[in-house]
Design a protein around this motif. Structure first.
Motif, PDB file in Angstrom:
ATOM      1  N   ASP A 165       7.960  19.672  42.952  1.00 30.97           N
ATOM      2  CA  ASP A 165       9.188  19.419  43.732  1.00 30.97           C
ATOM      3  C   ASP A 165       8.852  19.537  45.217  1.00 30.97           C
ATOM      4  O   ASP A 165       7.760  20.004  45.564  1.00 30.97           O
ATOM      5  N   VAL A 166       9.782  19.140  46.076  1.00 32.12           N
ATOM      6  CA  VAL A 166       9.628  19.376  47.518  1.00 32.12           C
ATOM      7  C   VAL A 166      10.206  20.722  47.924  1.00 32.12           C
ATOM      8  O   VAL A 166       9.985  21.183  49.042  1.00 32.12           O
ATOM      9  N   ILE A 167      10.993  21.339  47.021  1.00 34.83           N
ATOM     10  CA  ILE A 167      11.565  22.661  47.338  1.00 34.83           C
ATOM     11  C   ILE A 167      10.926  23.715  46.425  1.00 34.83           C
ATOM     12  O   ILE A 167      10.134  23.377  45.533  1.00 34.83           O
ATOM     13  N   ASP A 168      11.301  24.970  46.641  1.00 35.83           N
ATOM     14  CA  ASP A 168      10.674  26.093  45.933  1.00 35.83           C
ATOM     15  C   ASP A 168      10.858  25.977  44.408  1.00 35.83           C
ATOM     16  O   ASP A 168      11.979  25.864  43.915  1.00 35.83           O
ATOM     17  N   MET A 185      23.509  17.778  42.433  1.00 34.25           N
ATOM     18  CA  MET A 185      23.839  16.408  42.847  1.00 34.25           C
ATOM     19  C   MET A 185      25.320  16.060  42.604  1.00 34.25           C
ATOM     20  O   MET A 185      25.906  15.290  43.349  1.00 34.25           O
ATOM     21  N   THR A 186      25.916  16.649  41.570  1.00 35.68           N
ATOM     22  CA  THR A 186      27.300  16.297  41.217  1.00 35.68           C
ATOM     23  C   THR A 186      28.300  17.384  41.599  1.00 35.68           C
ATOM     24  O   THR A 186      29.501  17.247  41.326  1.00 35.68           O
ATOM     25  N   GLU A 187      27.779  18.444  42.238  1.00 32.28           N
ATOM     26  CA  GLU A 187      28.604  19.614  42.570  1.00 32.28           C
ATOM     27  C   GLU A 187      29.914  19.224  43.272  1.00 32.28           C
ATOM     28  O   GLU A 187      30.999  19.668  42.877  1.00 32.28           O
ATOM     29  N   ALA A 245      22.725   2.113  47.542  1.00 33.16           N
ATOM     30  CA  ALA A 245      21.261   2.267  47.448  1.00 33.16           C
ATOM     31  C   ALA A 245      20.883   2.967  46.145  1.00 33.16           C
ATOM     32  O   ALA A 245      19.915   2.592  45.482  1.00 33.16           O
ATOM     33  N   TYR A 246      21.671   3.989  45.789  1.00 30.91           N
ATOM     34  CA  TYR A 246      21.393   4.752  44.564  1.00 30.91           C
ATOM     35  C   TYR A 246      21.455   3.833  43.345  1.00 30.91           C
ATOM     36  O   TYR A 246      20.535   3.808  42.522  1.00 30.91           O
ATOM     37  N   SER A 247      22.540   3.058  43.249  1.00 30.65           N
ATOM     38  CA  SER A 247      22.699   2.159  42.084  1.00 30.65           C
ATOM     39  C   SER A 247      21.565   1.141  42.035  1.00 30.65           C
ATOM     40  O   SER A 247      20.995   0.880  40.968  1.00 30.65           O
ATOM     41  N   THR A 259       8.648  15.754  37.788  1.00 31.93           N
ATOM     42  CA  THR A 259       8.948  15.726  39.221  1.00 31.93           C
ATOM     43  C   THR A 259      10.390  16.198  39.450  1.00 31.93           C
ATOM     44  O   THR A 259      11.251  16.054  38.574  1.00 31.93           O
ATOM     45  N   GLY A 260      10.618  16.772  40.616  1.00 29.17           N
ATOM     46  CA  GLY A 260      11.964  17.268  40.948  1.00 29.17           C
ATOM     47  C   GLY A 260      12.405  18.367  39.988  1.00 29.17           C
ATOM     48  O   GLY A 260      13.560  18.408  39.562  1.00 29.17           O
ATOM     49  N   ALA A 261      11.463  19.288  39.673  1.00 31.35           N
ATOM     50  CA  ALA A 261      11.717  20.260  38.599  1.00 31.35           C
ATOM     51  C   ALA A 261      12.168  21.632  39.097  1.00 31.35           C
ATOM     52  O   ALA A 261      12.195  22.588  38.337  1.00 31.35           O
ATOM     53  N   ALA A 262      12.542  21.739  40.377  1.00 36.10           N
ATOM     54  CA  ALA A 262      12.955  23.043  40.911  1.00 36.10           C
ATOM     55  C   ALA A 262      14.337  23.455  40.403  1.00 36.10           C
ATOM     56  O   ALA A 262      14.640  24.647  40.306  1.00 36.10           O
ATOM     57  N   ARG A 263      15.160  22.475  40.088  1.00 37.82           N
ATOM     58  CA  ARG A 263      16.551  22.803  39.711  1.00 37.82           C
ATOM     59  C   ARG A 263      17.115  21.655  38.866  1.00 37.82           C
ATOM     60  O   ARG A 263      16.445  20.639  38.634  1.00 37.82           O
ATOM     61  N   LEU A 292      18.544  18.900  36.355  1.00 35.41           N
ATOM     62  CA  LEU A 292      18.014  18.284  35.131  1.00 35.41           C
ATOM     63  C   LEU A 292      16.515  18.514  35.012  1.00 35.41           C
ATOM     64  O   LEU A 292      16.000  18.763  33.917  1.00 35.41           O
ATOM     65  N   GLY A 293      15.782  18.438  36.139  1.00 37.40           N
ATOM     66  CA  GLY A 293      14.330  18.593  36.101  1.00 37.40           C
ATOM     67  C   GLY A 293      13.921  19.973  35.606  1.00 37.40           C
ATOM     68  O   GLY A 293      12.979  20.102  34.815  1.00 37.40           O
ATOM     69  N   LYS A 294      14.641  20.998  36.048  1.00 39.68           N
ATOM     70  CA  LYS A 294      14.340  22.363  35.599  1.00 39.68           C
ATOM     71  C   LYS A 294      14.604  22.493  34.095  1.00 39.68           C
ATOM     72  O   LYS A 294      13.768  23.002  33.343  1.00 39.68           O
ATOM     73  N   VAL A 338       5.166  18.731  45.738  1.00 41.22           N
ATOM     74  CA  VAL A 338       4.856  17.295  45.708  1.00 41.22           C
ATOM     75  C   VAL A 338       6.073  16.494  46.146  1.00 41.22           C
ATOM     76  O   VAL A 338       7.161  16.629  45.566  1.00 41.22           O
ATOM     77  N   ASP A 339       5.876  15.666  47.164  1.00 43.67           N
ATOM     78  CA  ASP A 339       6.891  14.676  47.543  1.00 43.67           C
ATOM     79  C   ASP A 339       6.504  13.376  46.833  1.00 43.67           C
ATOM     80  O   ASP A 339       5.451  12.800  47.111  1.00 43.67           O
ATOM     81  N   VAL A 340       7.364  12.920  45.913  1.00 46.14           N
ATOM     82  CA  VAL A 340       6.992  11.758  45.088  1.00 46.14           C
ATOM     83  C   VAL A 340       6.839  10.476  45.905  1.00 46.14           C
ATOM     84  O   VAL A 340       6.239   9.513  45.436  1.00 46.14           O
TER      85      VAL A 340
HETATM   86  P1  NAD Z   1      19.357  17.755  41.821  1.00 41.17           P
HETATM   87  O1  NAD Z   1      19.656  17.375  43.216  1.00 41.17           O
HETATM   88  O2  NAD Z   1      19.869  19.032  41.283  1.00 41.17           O
HETATM   89  O3  NAD Z   1      17.767  17.738  41.569  1.00 41.17           O
HETATM   90  C1  NAD Z   1      16.927  16.750  42.104  1.00 41.17           C
HETATM   91  C2  NAD Z   1      15.596  17.404  42.399  1.00 41.17           C
HETATM   92  O4  NAD Z   1      14.729  16.387  42.964  1.00 41.17           O
HETATM   93  C3  NAD Z   1      15.710  18.525  43.461  1.00 41.17           C
HETATM   94  O5  NAD Z   1      15.048  19.673  43.010  1.00 41.17           O
HETATM   95  C4  NAD Z   1      15.065  17.916  44.691  1.00 41.17           C
HETATM   96  O6  NAD Z   1      14.437  18.865  45.539  1.00 41.17           O
HETATM   97  C5  NAD Z   1      14.047  16.985  44.051  1.00 41.17           C
HETATM   98  N1  NAD Z   1      13.587  15.962  45.003  1.00 41.17           N
HETATM   99  C6  NAD Z   1      14.328  15.278  45.903  1.00 41.17           C
HETATM  100  N2  NAD Z   1      13.539  14.472  46.632  1.00 41.17           N
HETATM  101  C7  NAD Z   1      12.274  14.650  46.166  1.00 41.17           C
HETATM  102  C8  NAD Z   1      11.013  14.103  46.526  1.00 41.17           C
HETATM  103  N3  NAD Z   1      10.883  13.198  47.517  1.00 41.17           N
HETATM  104  N4  NAD Z   1       9.925  14.504  45.825  1.00 41.17           N
HETATM  105  C9  NAD Z   1      10.030  15.412  44.832  1.00 41.17           C
HETATM  106  N5  NAD Z   1      11.197  15.983  44.466  1.00 41.17           N
HETATM  107  C10 NAD Z   1      12.293  15.605  45.133  1.00 41.17           C
HETATM  108  O7  NAD Z   1      19.863  16.531  40.933  1.00 41.17           O
HETATM  109  P2  NAD Z   1      19.863  16.275  39.350  1.00 41.17           P
HETATM  110  O8  NAD Z   1      21.231  15.933  38.990  1.00 41.17           O
HETATM  111  O9  NAD Z   1      19.139  17.349  38.630  1.00 41.17           O
HETATM  112  O10 NAD Z   1      19.033  14.906  39.328  1.00 41.17           O
HETATM  113  C11 NAD Z   1      17.845  14.714  38.578  1.00 41.17           C
HETATM  114  C12 NAD Z   1      17.687  13.231  38.312  1.00 41.17           C
HETATM  115  O11 NAD Z   1      18.724  12.803  37.439  1.00 41.17           O
HETATM  116  C13 NAD Z   1      17.802  12.344  39.560  1.00 41.17           C
HETATM  117  O12 NAD Z   1      16.886  11.279  39.479  1.00 41.17           O
HETATM  118  C14 NAD Z   1      19.218  11.838  39.462  1.00 41.17           C
HETATM  119  O13 NAD Z   1      19.387  10.613  40.150  1.00 41.17           O
HETATM  120  C15 NAD Z   1      19.374  11.681  37.968  1.00 41.17           C
HETATM  121  N6  NAD Z   1      20.750  11.631  37.493  1.00 41.17           N
HETATM  122  C16 NAD Z   1      21.550  12.718  37.597  1.00 41.17           C
HETATM  123  C17 NAD Z   1      22.859  12.658  37.109  1.00 41.17           C
HETATM  124  C18 NAD Z   1      23.799  13.834  37.151  1.00 41.17           C
HETATM  125  O14 NAD Z   1      24.952  13.676  36.748  1.00 41.17           O
HETATM  126  N7  NAD Z   1      23.386  15.011  37.600  1.00 41.17           N
HETATM  127  C19 NAD Z   1      23.318  11.465  36.548  1.00 41.17           C
HETATM  128  C20 NAD Z   1      22.473  10.384  36.466  1.00 41.17           C
HETATM  129  C21 NAD Z   1      21.177  10.483  36.929  1.00 41.17           C
END
Ligand code: NAD
Length: 255
Positions: free
Chosen positions: A43-46, A196-198, A158-160, A18-22, A24-26, A66-68
């Motif tokens: 993912d919800v995006i392309d 997310m960390t940009e 909320a995130y924590s 899930t969330g594999a468009a970009r 960590l998921g990608k 897919v919206d999780v």
């Molecule tokens: P990101 O924002 O680059 O990617 C998140 C992806 O999740 C996006 O593609 C987004 O479209 C998708 N998404 C958001 N809402 C969604 C929904 N309702 N249904 C399906 N997809 C959805 O962020 P990332 O850093 O790649 O984060 C991936 C995971 O790792 C997240 O769970 C994040 O909390 C976790 N995480 C990231 C970091 C970090 O430093 N980047 C650290 C700790 C945990």
């Protein structure tokens, strides 16, 4: 026990990410495909960029919107995967969102959105995939939590809380589903360079803090979770369940 080269092999395994468009998921999706898995990219995006990369390694992989946090989307994701491949061997619950504000100003709407995606979404996907894995008598579920689920991190109430919930959910599912030969583990990443960390990583003070506080003195590239993912998705981790692995360059282990 005789060791063989197949310990980390994922040939023919079916993985949903899930969330594999970009981000960590990608990286996780591409990493799993490189190790032999068929991947359902959601993912919800392309998601076409991820699919294009994965097609270099596997031509049966496909993508889905897919919206999780939407139960019917999740049901469709599971049904289409089973219709196409006949099984679900690996589920990586990676989709997540971050909203920041001081706790005293944090809106209820944002609180609900974050919990809905980061915690309810993990539950819905794990439950739906878990039913199939129980029938199969095997499966690997990997939930992406965060070090923010282990320690408080200011401005991310909320995130924590959602990420702490993911760790608890992981342990509970592991306790319930061990008898079905389903391993459920979590990963708690530190700081990885993604969308997310940009904004954090544009901030010189934040980067300096990482340099001094993190024993490995740097943040991670987005593909540095792959080794842990392959371990948790493969037979190499068959006797491990209910664990939350911290991949943070040592940050939370150092005073
Ligand atoms: P990101 O924002 O680059 O990617 C998140 C992806 O999740 C996006 O593609 C987004 O479209 C998708 N998404 C958001 N809402 C969604 C929904 N309702 N249904 C399906 N997809 C959805 O962020 P990332 O850093 O790649 O984060 C991936 C995971 O790792 C997240 O769970 C994040 O909390 C976790 N995480 C990231 C970091 C970090 O430093 N980047 C650290 C700790 C945990």
């Amino acid at each position: 026990m005789t060791m063989n080269n197949d310990l980390f092999n994922l040939d023919g395994k079916v993985a949903i990410i899930t969330g594999a468009a970009r981000g960590l998921g990608k990286s996780i999706a591409v990493g799993l495909a490189k190790f032999g898995a068929h991947v359902v990219i959601t993912d919800v995006i392309d998601t076409s960029g991820t699919l294009e990369e994965i097609k270099k390694f596997d031509d049966q992989s496909f993508d889905l919107q897919v919206d999780v946090s939407d139960e019917s989307d999740v049901e469709t994701m599971i049904k289409k995967t089973i219709d196409h491949f006949g099984s679900i061997d690996i589920l990586v619950n990676n989709a997540g969102i971050l909203k920041t504000a001081n706790a005293e100003d944090f809106s209820e709407d944002d609180w609900k959105k974050v919990i809905d995606v980061n915690l309810n979404g993990v539950f819905l996907c794990a439950q739906a995939a878990g039913k199939q894995m129980i029938e199969q008598k095997s499966g690997k579920i990997i939930n992406i939590s965060s070090i923010a689920g282990l320690s408080g991190y200011a401005s991310s109430v909320a995130y924590s809380a959602s990420k702490a919930g993911v760790i608890s959910l992981t342990k509970t599912l592991a306790a319930e589903w061990g008898k079905h030969n389903i391993q459920v583990n979590a990963i708690c990443p530190g700081v990885f360079a993604t969308n997310m960390t940009e904004d954090y990583l544009k901030d010189e003070d934040f980067k300096e803090m990482i340099k001094t506080k993190v024993p490995l003195s740097r943040y991670a590239k987005s593909d540095e979770l792959i080794g842990t993912i392959i371990y948790l998705a493969s037979n190499a981790s068959d006797y491990m369940t209910g664990h939350a692995l911290v991949i943070d360059g040592g940050w939370t282990s150092a005073l």
